[in-house]
Design an enzyme around this catalytic site. Sequence first.
Site, PDB file in Angstrom:
ATOM      1  N   SER A 108       3.165  -9.351  -3.297  1.00 31.24           N
ATOM      2  CA  SER A 108       3.033  -9.491  -4.731  1.00 31.24           C
ATOM      3  C   SER A 108       3.498 -11.131  -5.156  1.00 31.24           C
ATOM      4  O   SER A 108       4.337 -11.704  -4.505  1.00 31.24           O
ATOM      5  CB  SER A 108       4.522  -8.537  -5.536  1.00 31.24           C
ATOM      6  N   GLN A 110       5.846 -13.369  -6.947  1.00 32.82           N
ATOM      7  CA  GLN A 110       7.195 -13.176  -6.968  1.00 32.82           C
ATOM      8  C   GLN A 110       7.951 -14.386  -7.228  1.00 32.82           C
ATOM      9  O   GLN A 110       7.379 -15.342  -7.035  1.00 32.82           O
ATOM     10  CB  GLN A 110       7.796 -12.340  -6.164  1.00 32.82           C
ATOM     11  N   HIS A 112      12.530 -15.351  -6.893  1.00 27.10           N
ATOM     12  CA  HIS A 112      14.079 -14.931  -6.448  1.00 27.10           C
ATOM     13  C   HIS A 112      14.933 -15.665  -7.303  1.00 27.10           C
ATOM     14  O   HIS A 112      14.996 -16.826  -7.511  1.00 27.10           O
ATOM     15  CB  HIS A 112      14.206 -15.013  -5.028  1.00 27.10           C
ATOM     16  N   GLU A 137      14.269 -18.318   0.580  1.00 22.03           N
ATOM     17  CA  GLU A 137      13.432 -17.816   1.621  1.00 22.03           C
ATOM     18  C   GLU A 137      12.646 -19.238   2.189  1.00 22.03           C
ATOM     19  O   GLU A 137      12.295 -20.067   1.563  1.00 22.03           O
ATOM     20  CB  GLU A 137      12.444 -16.789   1.296  1.00 22.03           C
ATOM     21  N   HIS A 276       5.941 -17.429  -6.107  1.00 21.41           N
ATOM     22  CA  HIS A 276       4.906 -17.628  -4.632  1.00 21.41           C
ATOM     23  C   HIS A 276       4.574 -16.218  -4.468  1.00 21.41           C
ATOM     24  O   HIS A 276       4.842 -14.956  -5.041  1.00 21.41           O
ATOM     25  CB  HIS A 276       6.087 -17.905  -3.452  1.00 21.41           C
ATOM     26  N   ARG A 295       9.216  -9.468  -9.893  1.00 20.44           N
ATOM     27  CA  ARG A 295       7.877  -9.296  -9.400  1.00 20.44           C
ATOM     28  C   ARG A 295       6.835  -9.281 -10.599  1.00 20.44           C
ATOM     29  O   ARG A 295       7.559  -8.865 -11.866  1.00 20.44           O
ATOM     30  CB  ARG A 295       7.336  -8.103  -8.668  1.00 20.44           C
ATOM     31  N   LYS A 301       4.697  -2.028  -7.395  1.00 23.16           N
ATOM     32  CA  LYS A 301       6.058  -1.999  -7.754  1.00 23.16           C
ATOM     33  C   LYS A 301       6.408  -2.027  -9.146  1.00 23.16           C
ATOM     34  O   LYS A 301       5.811  -2.814  -9.729  1.00 23.16           O
ATOM     35  CB  LYS A 301       6.960  -2.696  -6.813  1.00 23.16           C
TER      36      LYS A 301
HETATM   37 ZN   LIG Z   1       9.840 -14.069  -1.671  1.00 26.40          ZN
END
Ligand SMILES: [Zn+2]
Length: 421
Positions: A108, A110, A112, A137, A276, A295, A301
């Site tokens: 997806s 997304q 964070h 990440e 990303h 997301r 989801k």
């Molecule tokens: Zn991610």
Amino acid sequence: MAVQKVFPLSCTVQHYAWGKMGSSSEVARLLASSDPQAQISEDKPYAELWMGSHPRGDAKILDNRISQKTLGQWISENQDCLGSKVKETFNGKLPFLFKVLSVETALSIQAHPNKELAEKLHLQAPQHYPDANHKPEMAIALTSFQGLCGFRPIEEIVTFLTKVPEFQFLIGDNAAAQLKQSSNSDSQSASSALQSCFSHLMKSEKKVVVEQLNLLVKRISQQVAAGNNMEDIYGELLLQLHQQYPGDIGCFAIYFLNLLTLKPGEAMFLEANVPHAYLKGDCVECMACSDNTVRAGLTPKFIDVPTLCEMLSYIPSKDRLFLPTRSQEDPYLSIYNPPVPDFAVMKIEVPGSITEYKVLAVDSASILLVVQGRVTASSPTAQTPIPLQRGGVLFVGANESVSLKLTVPDDLLMFRACCLL
Ligand SMILES: [Zn+2]
């Protein structure tokens, strides 16, 4: 007797639907190489290998002289092996999760949240945001790895507005005009024009999105069938994403976000609020221990468009490769050290002409993955040498030195996750 601080691990495989199938997956190939008893099912996706102590995939300790069964149990009883600063900063827990990913269908779109937003979201909607931590990440390619990362330069987005009328239709003429004008103005107004365009797209009515996407897919398919090249608007990628996620708003995100194809060893770092998506390929990934993901598309989801549109960093930039630094002390070592305290990743490449290599001691627990080559590892606290081959994973306690003997004349490639406070 001294506590044994170096031992091999058996790690958890996650069979998410987006993973590569059977032995086409690097996750499955690493597993098969390290464990001759592993049976690889060709009709099953092997999406992720989790190397860490996360409760949903706590690694098993492969040494029956150690009384604890899993890494998480062992760490909770041997906290000093985290390293003094790590133990204190992260409350006695391993702060990172190290993974291998094999992506067949796109993950997806997304982003964070940062720590502050993560705490707020967790408080408001714990069912969607399961903890209060941030989740930076980093992905380092093992094979050619394709992903979307951060907003493109404004000029590129403006070009797509012209070349893809279906895209402009969803954004609307006003927001599009504002973006076109903003390319000559200050970065503040460029950011707000970008936010306005992206929000218009993401908040489009589902029915209209499906209509426009169908028009675009039809147009690209006809042109491709007529032998015309549609790569200036990423025709092939758009058709591929539409096939994976028909009618999904996320298909249009390729015109907003930079498309990166990482070569092996190249990396992208996904700091808080950077939009990303991973599209295809194999990588090692390291992240802070958290599950918080906001997301907005290419997913079945829960999606949270208002939060995503509000939180993103609307900073256009082409420059998205994250570069490692070469170690001063060790000619075979490169360090990917992102600007977060939670983790760093080392890449160790030793030519096969070398027969012995010493892994540097660091004041942090670390996890070492062998991607290529074969060694035996010994350390002051390990009672017997530990054989490791491709796919082998070794836990190394803080301040522990490990000597590796290369047992075949192949080049050695390893990745090591740790915490450089
Ligand atoms: Zn991610």
